[in-house]
Write a protein that holds these residues in place. Structure first.
Motif, PDB file in Angstrom:
ATOM      1  N   TYR A 119       0.825  -1.212   0.000  1.00 29.11           N
ATOM      2  CA  TYR A 119       0.000   0.000   0.000  1.00 29.11           C
ATOM      3  C   TYR A 119       0.857   1.259   0.000  1.00 29.11           C
ATOM      4  N   LEU A 120       1.858   1.298   0.879  1.00 25.21           N
ATOM      5  CA  LEU A 120       2.685   2.496   0.989  1.00 25.21           C
ATOM      6  C   LEU A 120       3.475   2.750  -0.293  1.00 25.21           C
ATOM      7  N   GLY A 121       4.030   1.679  -0.877  1.00 24.97           N
ATOM      8  CA  GLY A 121       4.814   1.841  -2.090  1.00 24.97           C
ATOM      9  C   GLY A 121       3.968   2.206  -3.297  1.00 24.97           C
ATOM     10  N   VAL A 122       2.937   1.412  -3.551  1.00 26.84           N
ATOM     11  CA  VAL A 122       2.075   1.663  -4.708  1.00 26.84           C
ATOM     12  C   VAL A 122       1.322   2.974  -4.535  1.00 26.84           C
ATOM     13  N   GLY A 123       0.785   3.207  -3.329  1.00 25.28           N
ATOM     14  CA  GLY A 123       0.048   4.444  -3.084  1.00 25.28           C
ATOM     15  C   GLY A 123       0.910   5.675  -3.277  1.00 25.28           C
ATOM     16  N   GLY A 124       2.139   5.640  -2.755  1.00 25.09           N
ATOM     17  CA  GLY A 124       3.035   6.775  -2.910  1.00 25.09           C
ATOM     18  C   GLY A 124       3.383   7.038  -4.361  1.00 25.09           C
ATOM     19  N   LEU A 125       3.662   5.980  -5.115  1.00 26.65           N
ATOM     20  CA  LEU A 125       4.012   6.143  -6.520  1.00 26.65           C
ATOM     21  C   LEU A 125       2.851   6.719  -7.329  1.00 26.65           C
ATOM     22  N   ILE A 126       1.645   6.212  -7.108  1.00 28.47           N
ATOM     23  CA  ILE A 126       0.489   6.695  -7.865  1.00 28.47           C
ATOM     24  C   ILE A 126       0.185   8.149  -7.521  1.00 28.47           C
ATOM     25  N   LEU A 127       0.195   8.486  -6.235  1.00 32.16           N
ATOM     26  CA  LEU A 127      -0.096   9.859  -5.840  1.00 32.16           C
ATOM     27  C   LEU A 127       0.933  10.837  -6.397  1.00 32.16           C
ATOM     28  N   PHE A 128       2.200  10.482  -6.302  1.00 31.58           N
ATOM     29  CA  PHE A 128       3.263  11.360  -6.787  1.00 31.58           C
ATOM     30  C   PHE A 128       3.128  11.592  -8.287  1.00 31.58           C
ATOM     31  N   ASN A 129       2.868  10.520  -9.034  1.00 32.94           N
ATOM     32  CA  ASN A 129       2.696  10.647 -10.474  1.00 32.94           C
ATOM     33  C   ASN A 129       1.452  11.459 -10.817  1.00 32.94           C
ATOM     34  N   PHE A 130       0.347  11.205 -10.111  1.00 32.70           N
ATOM     35  CA  PHE A 130      -0.893  11.931 -10.372  1.00 32.70           C
ATOM     36  C   PHE A 130      -0.694  13.427 -10.193  1.00 32.70           C
TER      37      PHE A 130
ATOM     38  N   LEU B 181      -1.611  16.532  -1.918  1.00 36.38           N
ATOM     39  CA  LEU B 181      -1.315  15.179  -2.380  1.00 36.38           C
ATOM     40  C   LEU B 181       0.185  14.957  -2.556  1.00 36.38           C
ATOM     41  N   LEU B 182       0.907  16.013  -2.925  1.00 36.29           N
ATOM     42  CA  LEU B 182       2.354  15.885  -3.050  1.00 36.29           C
ATOM     43  C   LEU B 182       2.981  15.569  -1.693  1.00 36.29           C
ATOM     44  N   ILE B 183       2.529  16.264  -0.662  1.00 32.88           N
ATOM     45  CA  ILE B 183       3.036  16.017   0.690  1.00 32.88           C
ATOM     46  C   ILE B 183       2.678  14.608   1.150  1.00 32.88           C
ATOM     47  N   ILE B 184       1.448  14.195   0.868  1.00 28.58           N
ATOM     48  CA  ILE B 184       1.004  12.851   1.262  1.00 28.58           C
ATOM     49  C   ILE B 184       1.820  11.781   0.548  1.00 28.58           C
ATOM     50  N   SER B 185       2.131  12.000  -0.733  1.00 30.23           N
ATOM     51  CA  SER B 185       2.909  11.011  -1.484  1.00 30.23           C
ATOM     52  C   SER B 185       4.317  10.873  -0.914  1.00 30.23           C
ATOM     53  N   VAL B 186       4.935  11.993  -0.573  1.00 36.42           N
ATOM     54  CA  VAL B 186       6.275  11.944   0.021  1.00 36.42           C
ATOM     55  C   VAL B 186       6.224  11.241   1.378  1.00 36.42           C
ATOM     56  N   ALA B 187       5.168  11.503   2.146  1.00 34.34           N
ATOM     57  CA  ALA B 187       5.007  10.830   3.438  1.00 34.34           C
ATOM     58  C   ALA B 187       4.884   9.319   3.250  1.00 34.34           C
TER      59      ALA B 187
END
Length: 538
Positions: free
Chosen positions: A265-276, A294-300
């Protein structure tokens, strides 16, 4: 009993003792991997029991013949070719599909970005799933997902729907890619035959993408865009179906393991959010509240992923000890920058041809043929160079080629013929992804132990798909801030190309810092206990 040359079963070796009842020669896991059970087992197997017995380390049929080995390699190659084709359809015809659905030019970027986004992201867990459930099983599952959503994509009625379906199709591709790589890596020991397999795999990236772009362009220009999706699904069903029949079941490397759900979840979620965030920014602007949030959440997510995987995960998706391999970190960053640069070039060269030069979809597809033709040869050159030239030199040549092609794109003019600058750029582009991917796959596969083959394939596959998609987001942000509100498209395209030059230049510098010697390895590493025993037994 001897194995056929080049063929190695996962975590298994031959026991030359013949069963007195049925004459079956068994395969079993060495004690260094799994303790041998003391109790006797029933040696009689039905077809339904094969998968279970393989997980336990037994197999009752003989290794495939040389002909079948070649057939398996061919079908794995074709599977990769078809699997990557939607990327080419998006690059060449993404703007046309978006406009047919009422989207503007900037919004249409999502048509091309959606497929490699999920393809690259889900490669991250595809290798781990293969280790648990068997690489062939996950390959087949990914194939079904790919075919179903490729077909349903033809029924989309708006931009969001078509991008959503392409994203789900990309999930199937993400599950397939690392398991194709792993099946090559665990079937053939380090050496010429494995290098050939990786060369064929690498050749399919430009051939599949450019070929898919041309075929999609023909269908979309002469008929409706939806038929391109239906054609992809049909071809995929045939090729993937043949592969699922020909490829033998493999014993899971970690049958008692589990998928790290939190890490996934953390890996896939971070990658998708950052790309989005980055692909959406050119459309809505950074002033939109959810972009920064969302950028902050993806980095987190990324930080939490690193902490969880390194400190708490029982079966980590990405074991952090893999980063201790020589120059591994620098190699990964180099490859990531290179793929982002390549994605920018492919999209903006296509836009230059169609929007500035006024070329049709078919003409654009034909103009990508140098990439297809030369790209089919270059991986074999890379495989030939690997044992003769240090890997950092080969990867550096690929990065230098990226600098050249983006420099040509950044300085081309609409009054010039295709042969002046576009053709040289397309020709040289064949020496980018092929040299980098093939070299990185061979080196990483030969660097890590057998049990991490899927993980190694996952990393390179993630960087390829995710880099292509994310680079478009970075470039799109530069483009919309330099194209004078759409009145000077060429300036926006040139600015995006200059960003790609910077990325390629950074990759070129980093490649000079990679320290990996010439790869002359033939056979498994002696310190890979299970591989060494297998080698001794064969």
């Amino acid at each position: 009993m001897k194995t056929e040359p080049g063929l190695v079963f996962e975590d298994q070796r031959y026991d030359d003792t013949m069963d007195g009842n049925n004459g079956v020669t068994h395969l079993y896991k060495p004690p260094t991997i799994t303790q041998i059970k003391e109790e006797d087992t029933d040696n009689t197997m039905s077809g339904d029991a094969i998968g279970t017995e393989m997980a336990a380390g037994q197999l009752t049929h003989s290794p495939p013949s040389q002909i079948r080995q070649n057939l398996i390699l061919l079908l794995l190659t074709l599977t990769q070719l078809v699997q990557i084709a939607p990327l080419g359809v998006g690059v060449n015809s993404g703007l046309a599909i978006g406009q047919a659905l009422g989207a503007d030019r900037v919004q249409s970027t999502w048509v091309v970005a959606s497929f490699p986004l999920t393809q690259g992201t889900f490669v991250l867990i595809g290798g781990r799933l293969g280790a648990i459930y068997g690489h062939k099983n996950i390959l087949v599952a990914g194939s079904l997902i790919w075919v179903i959503w490729a077909a349903l994509g033809g029924y989309a009625t708006n931009l969001i729907a078509v991008c959503f379906f392409r994203g789900l199709c990309g999930i199937g591709g993400g599950l397939m890619t690392p398991n194709i790589i792993a099946l090559i890596g665990i079937t053939f020991p380090p050496g010429q035959k494995r290098n050939l397999g990786f060369a064929l795999f690498g050749a399919m990236a430009p051939v599949g993408a450019a070929g898919g772009g041309l075929i999609g362009a023909i269908v979309i220009q002469l008929a409706e865009w939806k038929w391109a999706f239906f054609l992809l699904a049909l071809v995929g069903a045939v090729v993937f179906g043949a592969a699922s029949i020909a490829i033998q079941n493999d014993a899971p490397l970690d049958p008692h393991g589990s998928l790290d759900i939190i890490g996934a979840y953390l890996g896939v979620g971070g990658l998708i959010l950052f790309n989005f965030v980055w692909n959406q920014a050119p459309i809505v602007g950074w002033a939109t509240g959810y972009e920064i949030a969302l950028l902050i959440i993806s980095v987190a997510h990324f930080v939490a992923f690193a902490v969880w995987e390194s400190k708490f995960a029982k079966d980590p998706i990405m074991p952090f000890d893999i980063w201790k391999m020589p120059s591994f970190g620098r190699l990964i960053v180099t490859v990531a920058l290179a793929f982002m640069s390549l994605g920018i070039f492919l999209w903006y060269m296509s836009q230059f041809m169609q929007q500035i030069r006024g070329d049709s979809l078919i003409t654009t597809g034909l103009q990508y043929l140098p990439l297809t033709i030369v790209g089919a040869i270059t991986p074999f050159v890379a495989a030939w160079l690997i044992p003769r030239v240090p890997a950092q030199v080969i990867i550096g040549l690929g990065c230098l080629a990226l600098v050249i092609i983006n420099a040509l794109l950044a300085t081309t003019r609409p009054d010039l013929t295709y042969w002046a600058m576009c053709f040289p750029a397309m020709f040289v582009s064949a020496f980018t992804i092929d040299l980098i991917v093939t070299s990185a796959q061979i080196v990483i596969s030969s660097t890590v132990p057998m049990k991490q083959q899927g993980i190694a394939g996952s990393l390179v596959g993630t960087l390829l798909g995710y880099g292509l998609s994310t680079g478009l987001g970075f470039a799109g942000t530069v483009e919309v801030h330099t194209f004078d509100n759409g009145r000077n498209l060429l300036r926006g395209y040139h600015s995006a190309a200059y960003l790609a030059i910077g990325m390629a230049g950074g990759a070129l510098i980093l490649s000079a810092l990679i320290r990996i010697p010439k790869n002359t390895q033939e056979g498994w590493h002696a310190d890979d206990a299970d591989a060494a025993e297998r080698h001794a037994a064969s």
